[in-house]
Design a protein around this motif. Structure first.
Motif, short mmCIF file in Angstrom:
data_model
loop_
_atom_site.label_atom_id
_atom_site.label_comp_id
_atom_site.label_asym_id
_atom_site.label_seq_id
_atom_site.Cartn_x
_atom_site.Cartn_y
_atom_site.Cartn_z
N ASN A 37 0.86 -1.18 0.00
CA ASN A 37 0.00 0.00 0.00
C ASN A 37 0.89 1.23 0.00
OD1 ASN A 37 -2.48 -1.42 0.15
ND2 ASN A 37 -2.16 -1.73 2.34
N ALA A 38 0.64 2.15 -0.92
CA ALA A 38 1.45 3.36 -1.04
C ALA A 38 0.55 4.56 -1.24
CB ALA A 38 2.42 3.22 -2.22
N THR A 39 1.10 5.74 -0.97
CA THR A 39 0.38 6.98 -1.25
C THR A 39 1.06 7.68 -2.43
OG1 THR A 39 1.72 8.12 0.40
CG2 THR A 39 -0.45 7.35 1.10
N VAL A 40 0.33 8.55 -3.07
CA VAL A 40 0.84 9.28 -4.23
C VAL A 40 2.14 9.99 -3.88
CG1 VAL A 40 0.35 11.19 -5.81
CG2 VAL A 40 -1.43 9.55 -5.27
N ALA A 41 3.12 9.96 -4.79
CA ALA A 41 4.43 10.61 -4.68
C ALA A 41 5.41 9.87 -3.78
CB ALA A 41 4.31 12.06 -4.24
N GLN A 42 5.03 8.70 -3.28
CA GLN A 42 5.91 7.91 -2.43
C GLN A 42 6.82 7.03 -3.30
OE1 GLN A 42 3.66 5.43 0.22
NE2 GLN A 42 5.43 4.70 1.33
N ASN A 43 7.99 6.64 -2.77
CA ASN A 43 8.87 5.67 -3.43
C ASN A 43 8.59 4.30 -2.83
OD1 ASN A 43 10.02 7.89 -4.66
ND2 ASN A 43 11.74 7.99 -3.26
N ILE A 44 8.50 3.27 -3.67
CA ILE A 44 8.22 1.92 -3.15
C ILE A 44 9.29 0.94 -3.63
CG2 ILE A 44 5.73 2.23 -2.89
CD1 ILE A 44 5.36 0.74 -5.54
N LEU A 45 9.55 -0.06 -2.80
CA LEU A 45 10.49 -1.11 -3.14
C LEU A 45 9.71 -2.39 -3.39
CD1 LEU A 45 13.47 -2.11 -3.35
CD2 LEU A 45 13.29 -2.71 -0.92
N LEU A 46 9.80 -2.90 -4.62
CA LEU A 46 9.20 -4.19 -4.96
C LEU A 46 10.28 -5.23 -4.69
CD1 LEU A 46 7.47 -3.13 -8.30
CD2 LEU A 46 6.50 -3.17 -6.01
N SER A 47 10.23 -5.81 -3.49
CA SER A 47 11.32 -6.63 -2.99
C SER A 47 11.12 -8.11 -3.34
CB SER A 47 11.41 -6.48 -1.47
OG SER A 47 12.44 -7.28 -0.96
N VAL A 48 12.17 -8.72 -3.91
CA VAL A 48 12.19 -10.16 -4.20
C VAL A 48 13.60 -10.67 -3.92
CG1 VAL A 48 10.40 -10.04 -5.98
CG2 VAL A 48 12.79 -9.84 -6.64
N GLU A 49 13.74 -11.98 -3.91
CA GLU A 49 15.06 -12.62 -3.77
C GLU A 49 15.01 -13.90 -4.59
OE1 GLU A 49 18.81 -12.85 -2.82
OE2 GLU A 49 17.68 -11.38 -1.65
N TYR A 50 15.89 -14.00 -5.59
CA TYR A 50 15.90 -15.22 -6.40
C TYR A 50 17.21 -15.97 -6.23
CZ TYR A 50 18.97 -13.17 -9.99
OH TYR A 50 20.03 -12.63 -10.66
N SER A 51 17.16 -17.27 -6.50
CA SER A 51 18.37 -18.09 -6.53
C SER A 51 18.31 -18.93 -7.80
CB SER A 51 18.47 -18.97 -5.28
OG SER A 51 17.37 -19.85 -5.21
N CYS A 52 19.49 -19.22 -8.34
CA CYS A 52 19.53 -19.93 -9.61
C CYS A 52 20.81 -20.74 -9.72
CB CYS A 52 19.46 -18.93 -10.76
SG CYS A 52 20.86 -17.79 -10.73
N ARG A 53 20.87 -21.56 -10.76
CA ARG A 53 22.06 -22.38 -10.98
C ARG A 53 23.07 -21.67 -11.87
NH1 ARG A 53 21.81 -28.08 -13.92
NH2 ARG A 53 24.02 -28.50 -13.93
N GLY A 54 22.57 -20.94 -12.84
CA GLY A 54 23.44 -20.23 -13.77
C GLY A 54 23.11 -18.75 -13.82
N VAL A 55 23.33 -18.13 -14.98
CA VAL A 55 23.03 -16.71 -15.18
C VAL A 55 21.52 -16.58 -15.41
CG1 VAL A 55 23.42 -14.70 -16.65
CG2 VAL A 55 25.31 -16.27 -16.15
N ALA A 56 20.91 -15.64 -14.72
CA ALA A 56 19.46 -15.46 -14.82
C ALA A 56 19.11 -14.16 -15.53
CB ALA A 56 18.84 -15.45 -13.43
N THR A 57 17.96 -14.18 -16.21
CA THR A 57 17.38 -12.98 -16.80
C THR A 57 16.16 -12.61 -15.97
OG1 THR A 57 18.12 -13.64 -19.00
CG2 THR A 57 16.41 -11.96 -18.89
#
Length: 193
Positions: A37-57
């Protein structure tokens, strides 16, 4: 690592690299906060964490009632391709997260992340973003309006009180003058007799 996340990012990046090397195969993705939930003019972080075996796109898309827009795509340790619509508003992080600056009402909707590793396996994640108008500014306006009206009312009440006092003084002086002139007439009448 990205300078905005400081030392934590370098630790996370090292852990991600270790997970990528030690993972038996495929790619995994964690979305710690699927609803923002955010208000107008705010900065937001869309946070994720991935793990992989090789190079990821990594690819992010925004889906709303206005349609689907590709935000950004990058390969770990390589290029970053940000859509022109988001050019000055998006910051990317090595762990797959993005920061969206100065959100508006049109930024509400679904954000889809796709992480594809070089061996062909991929995974998906979704974050729902709700953007609200800043209500406290409206309340601030109402509070200022009420304060202004109260001040005007107080000034008018004081003005009416002063007018009432002045009227009483004027009436007293006039009554005193009438009494004095009546007394003079009575004295004149007695002299004539």
């Amino acid at each position: 690592s990205h300078p905005a996340l400081g030392g934590w990012c370098s630790v996370t990046s090292t852990l991600t690299t270790l997970l990528c090397l030690s993972a038996p195969g495929g790619v995994s993705l964690v979305v710690p906060q699927p609803n923002i939930n955010a208000t107008v003019a705010q900065n937001i972080l869309l946070s994720v964490e991935y793990s992989c075996r090789g190079v990821a796109t990594v690819e992010w898309k925004h889906v709303s009632s206005w349609g689907t827009t590709k935000i950004v795509e990058w390969k770990s340790g390589n290029y970053v391709n940000i859509s022109t619509v988001y050019k000055d508003r998006v910051t990317t992080f090595e762990n797959g997260s993005i920061q969206l600056l100065n959100v508006g009402m049109s930024d509400a909707g679904y954000y889809f992340i796709t992480v594809t590793e070089e061996y062909g396996t991929n995974t998906y994640g979704t974050i729902i973003v709700n953007v609200y108008e800043i209500i406290y500014e409206d309340l601030h306006f109402v509070a200022v309006l009420f304060a202004f009206l109260a001040a005007v009312s107080a000034i008018l009440i004081c003005f009416m009180w002063l007018c009432n006092k002045s009227l009483h003084l004027f009436q007293k002086k006039r009554a005193h003058k009438l009494t004095a002139s009546t007394t003079e007439e009575i004295e004149l009448e007695t002299i004539e007799c």
